[in-house]
Design a protein around this motif. Structure first.
Motif, short mmCIF file in Angstrom:
data_model
loop_
_atom_site.label_atom_id
_atom_site.label_comp_id
_atom_site.label_asym_id
_atom_site.label_seq_id
_atom_site.Cartn_x
_atom_site.Cartn_y
_atom_site.Cartn_z
N ILE A 263 41.74 37.27 37.55
CA ILE A 263 41.72 36.00 37.69
C ILE A 263 40.53 35.63 38.89
N GLN B 212 39.50 27.78 40.84
CA GLN B 212 39.61 28.48 39.88
C GLN B 212 38.51 28.51 38.82
N LEU C 250 47.06 40.75 43.09
CA LEU C 250 48.19 40.03 43.34
C LEU C 250 49.16 40.29 43.79
N LYS C 251 49.80 39.75 45.07
CA LYS C 251 51.09 40.02 45.50
C LYS C 251 52.29 39.26 44.91
N PRO C 252 53.49 39.99 44.46
CA PRO C 252 54.42 39.00 44.12
C PRO C 252 54.86 37.60 44.66
N ALA C 253 54.77 37.68 45.95
CA ALA C 253 54.95 36.54 46.82
C ALA C 253 53.98 35.57 46.66
N GLU C 254 52.95 35.82 46.41
CA GLU C 254 51.66 34.68 46.71
C GLU C 254 51.28 34.27 45.32
N ASP C 255 51.03 32.90 45.24
CA ASP C 255 50.32 32.19 44.35
C ASP C 255 48.93 32.64 44.06
N LEU C 256 48.28 32.30 43.04
CA LEU C 256 46.81 32.63 42.93
C LEU C 256 45.78 31.94 43.90
N LEU D 248 47.14 43.12 37.54
CA LEU D 248 46.69 41.67 37.74
C LEU D 248 46.05 41.57 39.20
#
Lengths: 213, 213
Positions: free
Chosen positions: B94, B77, B50-56, B7
């Protein structure tokens, strides 16, 4: 080890059906009762993990068919939701929405654990799905005022009264029939088919269609 | 074992700058030269996994800052791209888009391997990024005709001529100044500030602003 991010495709499926108490057309959507944790027993939007061999719209289409038996012609990507706290695991959901015409809706077959709800009266849903339903409703109600999206709910041919009833159902308003007719007939791409509704009326209403741009 | 789906969050960043040959304002965007396979050495949209701790949106904002030094107020977006053949690995991207105002653009600092290109004249890009740029341009050019998105490119206060120049640059047309002024002043939310551009002109143009809805 890095935490894995899951990817799901969910669908918001809107059809117009009579409201159970008022009898007036209103927006409904199907929900699926969850049979596992998290949120076991709660209602959720139809969807599932994206499979490596499926593209996004195929995943949405498969969910649609499985839960409702429907293959609606209007199926579009709505938005992707990726807040870090929306699920116990990290899940990003790419949401599609389908708008179902009455002739398509007539062929609906509920899948297992599937039930339809009035869109504005859904219970507390799993995950952030209430926020997703609200997002979809807001988008639909905005978009119907500046686009031709209402025609996703009419058949290919429609009377002006049918088109007005779609606007009234989606926007939850009553519109003046004469004003609405005047505005609809001024639309450059709404054209008379020359045909009329067949039936017993002595003044059968004229049928129109939307010319493609 | 199931193939893993990666992702990524990518960004299309549009600013208005003079065209190198015509000198007229046109859309530019920054690209990053790839320093690894696949598509080593080719230009690509700024972005990353995408990093696990970051939202989009945090992921998009981080990419923006790293590649351009910018923190534009318009960041939304755009769409998610998930075709199965868009990368040798399975990657869903995304995509966010940013629209940069001149006062914001004045603070741009190019990151490593970053270069700005005229948006309609980008070279062959990595992955399906040409299709993404085309999608973003089409969306922007459609949306400017029915929304207030042009104001993402003006300052908070603008002259009617500045607003017209944004429309001309984005839509690649010349607009009649008198007609445009008439239409702009008929817009219910474009209001005079009472102030004028300061400078040497003996008839300094009036400044307007967009009232929030």
């Amino acid at each position: 080890m890095e935490q894995r991010i899951e990817l799901a495709v969910s669908t918001v499926i809107f059809a117009l059906r009579p409201h159970p108490t008022t009898g007036r057309d209103t927006l409904w959507l199907p929900l699926v009762k969850r049979i596992r944790e998290p949120f076991l027993g709660q209602w959720a939007l139809p969807g599932g993990p994206l499979k490596p061999a499926e593209d996004l719209v195929t995943s949405a289409r498969t969910t649609l068919r499985r839960t409702t038996g429907l293959e609606p012609s209007y199926l579009e990507q709505l938005y992707s939701f990726g807040g870090i706290d929306r699920s116990p695991d990290r899940v990003v959901s790419i949401v599609y929405w389908a708008l179902v015409r009455p002739d398509e809706d007539a062929r609906a077959i509920d899948g297992e654990n599937v039930e339809w709800f009035v869109a504005d009266e859904v219970p507390a849903l799993a995950f952030d799905h209430n926020a997703i339903v609200t997002y979809a409703l807001d988008r639909l109600r905005a978009k119907i005022t500046y686009s031709d999206i209402a025609h996703a709910f009419t058949g290919e041919e429609f009377t002006i009264a049918q088109l007005r009833e779609v606007h009234e159902a989606v926007r939850q308003v009553r519109l003046d029939p004469a004003n609405f007719r005047r505005q609809a007939l001024a639309h450059p791409r709404i054209v008379a088919t020359g045909r009329h509704v067949t039936g017993t009326s002595h003044r059968p209403p004229a049928l129109y269609r939307l010319e493609t741009a």
